[in-house]
Design an enzyme around this catalytic site. Structure first.
Site, short mmCIF file in Angstrom:
data_model
loop_
_atom_site.label_atom_id
_atom_site.label_comp_id
_atom_site.label_asym_id
_atom_site.label_seq_id
_atom_site.Cartn_x
_atom_site.Cartn_y
_atom_site.Cartn_z
N TRP A 134 0.85 -1.20 0.00
CA TRP A 134 0.00 0.00 0.00
C TRP A 134 0.89 1.24 0.00
O TRP A 134 1.84 1.33 0.76
CB TRP A 134 -0.91 -0.03 1.23
CG TRP A 134 -1.82 1.14 1.38
CD1 TRP A 134 -2.56 1.73 0.40
CD2 TRP A 134 -2.10 1.86 2.59
NE1 TRP A 134 -3.29 2.78 0.92
CE2 TRP A 134 -3.02 2.88 2.25
CE3 TRP A 134 -1.67 1.74 3.90
CZ2 TRP A 134 -3.53 3.77 3.20
CZ3 TRP A 134 -2.17 2.61 4.85
CH2 TRP A 134 -3.08 3.63 4.49
N ASP A 215 -1.27 -5.67 9.04
CA ASP A 215 -2.23 -4.66 8.58
C ASP A 215 -3.51 -5.41 8.23
O ASP A 215 -3.57 -6.13 7.24
CB ASP A 215 -1.68 -3.91 7.37
CG ASP A 215 -2.54 -2.72 6.99
OD1 ASP A 215 -3.66 -2.59 7.53
OD2 ASP A 215 -2.11 -1.92 6.14
N LYS A 251 -13.70 -0.76 5.64
CA LYS A 251 -14.20 -1.59 4.55
C LYS A 251 -15.31 -2.52 5.00
O LYS A 251 -16.39 -2.57 4.40
CB LYS A 251 -13.05 -2.42 3.94
CG LYS A 251 -11.82 -1.62 3.52
CD LYS A 251 -12.11 -0.64 2.41
CE LYS A 251 -10.84 -0.06 1.80
NZ LYS A 251 -9.96 0.66 2.73
#
Length: 405
Positions: A134, A215, A251
């Site tokens: 990311w 993560d 999300k």
């Protein structure tokens, strides 16, 4: 009047933001935005989960709720339930009171707080991230004072995991180095290790004395199962070793704008956990003092109520299933067109993103000729597709592959 700030230099161009702005300014009525990392419905609209609306209504009707400051470490019930969600109901680490969880500003804030803590208290300041990873990871860790290195992850030839390269690089890392591992739905590639591969990764990480920092941005959003998407994390926690976990509800609950997440640190003993907790408070206090209350209250309401929790899992699976369906539809559309190459990676990858294998020249050409926008590395957000726009993308991919080298 002279300017005190006249010496400020222009910010370097951000390649992702430049694509976002180009898409925003494109007047074409059929432009297709496959950049953003947020879920969209089949109609291309943002989605507020029904269970979230119910939770907010419940909170609005509860006259005992107030808007006072939370403690520095956040809402206690949120921390307890959030840790249980990722670690599991039967977690020995939780039973043994050697887990510290503090509410943070979504996944990004959780990563930053964890990085600041490690920069101050861990003897090894080198942190390894996947190549690619990311885009915000290197910025977060560098600004916190850590030195960022990379381990191999993506193999452009197979459009899959470079597992041997990954193991070699982790084995060569210095003892005590921090290793960032994405729990599931790897961003940007959509490629995850198998459970057997995760076990090999765990063995190398532990044998080398590395410190894993997970993560966890997509739990439940990848496979549709909260437990399946947590298996990699639980595998590491079960061996009794230490790890950090940055958790986000952006999300999987659609709470993007609420900035709600948590940092969990699994320690080797209750005594260590108490000291870690105290030091985390010292990181947070001068940074933002305390986290916001509304998002934490929504998550807590849903996780505490069995009916709401069940309804959430149903809505969560529906989001994951729609993304999986988009992968299958895109793959089939590419096959029908006879586009050169092996495109099976589209369905083998998982989660919000797919690494298409398109190069920057092809990506720029598709934006110009077809008004389809993605990041220059060929990453697309599968959540931005619909049954109506799959043919549009498949046509553009076919044209780009056959016309642009």
């Amino acid at each position: 009047m002279s300017s005190i700030l006249s010496n400020v230099l222009p910010a370097p161009e951000d390649p992702v933001l430049s694509v976002i702005f180009a898409c925003r300014d494109d007047p074409c009525p059929v432009k297709l935005n496959l950049i953003a990392g947020s879920y969209r419905t089949e109609e291309g609209k943002p989605l507020v989960l029904e269970v979230v609306r119910r939770a907010e209504q419940h909170l609005a009707n509860d006259m005992s709720c107030d808007k006072g400051y939370l403690p520095i470490d956040g809402l206690a019930d949120f921390n307890k339930l959030g840790a249980k969600l990722i670690l599991g109901d039967d977690s020995h680490a939780l039973e043994e009171n050697r887990v510290v969880t503090i509410q943070c500003l979504s996944g990004t804030g959780s990563l930053r707080v964890g990085a600041e803590f490690l920069a101050k208290h861990h003897q090894q300041r080198v942190i390894y991230v996947p190549n690619p990873t990311w885009g915000n990871h290197p910025y977060i860790f560098t600004l916190a004072g850590l030195s960022v290195e990379y381990f191999r992850y993506y193999d452009p030839q197979t459009r899959g995991l470079d597992f041997e390269g990954m193991l070699e690089d982790l084995d060569a890392a210095p003892s005590g180095a921090i290793v960032v591992l994405q729990a599931c739905a790897h961003n940007p590639t959509g490629i995850d290790p198998t459970l057997e591969q995760w076990e090999q990764i765990r063995q190398i990480v532990r044998s080398k004395g590395l410190l894993p920092f997970f993560d966890n941005a997509y739990q439940g959003f990848a496979s549709g199962s909260l437990d399946s998407d947590a298996q990699s994390v639980r595998m590491f926690v079960a061996d009794g070793g230490e790890c950090l976990i940055a958790q986000s509800f952006a999300k999987n609950m659609g709470l993007y704008g609420e900035r709600i997440g948590a940092l969990t640190i699994v320690c080797t003993s209750e005594d260590v956990a108490k000291k870690v907790h105290g030091q985390l408070l010292l990181v947070v206090r001068p940074m933002y003092l305390c986290p916001p209350i509304h998002g934490a209250s929504i998550v807590t309401t849903i996780l505490k109520n069995s009916d709401m929790f069940k309804d959430w899992t149903i809505e969560l699976k529906a989001m994951a299933d729609r993304i999986i369906s988009m992968r299958q539809q895109l793959y089939e559309a590419i096959q029908i067109r006879g586009t050169p190459g092996d495109w099976s990676h589209i369905t083998k990858q998982i989660g919000m993103y797919s690494f298409t294998g398109l190069n920057e020249k092809q990506v720029r050409w598709m934006a110009k000729e077809y008004h389809i926008y993605m990041t220059y590395d060929g990453r697309i957000s599968m959540a931005g597709l619909s049954s109506k726009t799959v043919p549009q993308l498949a046509d553009a991919i076919h044209a780009a592959i056959t016309r642009i080298p």
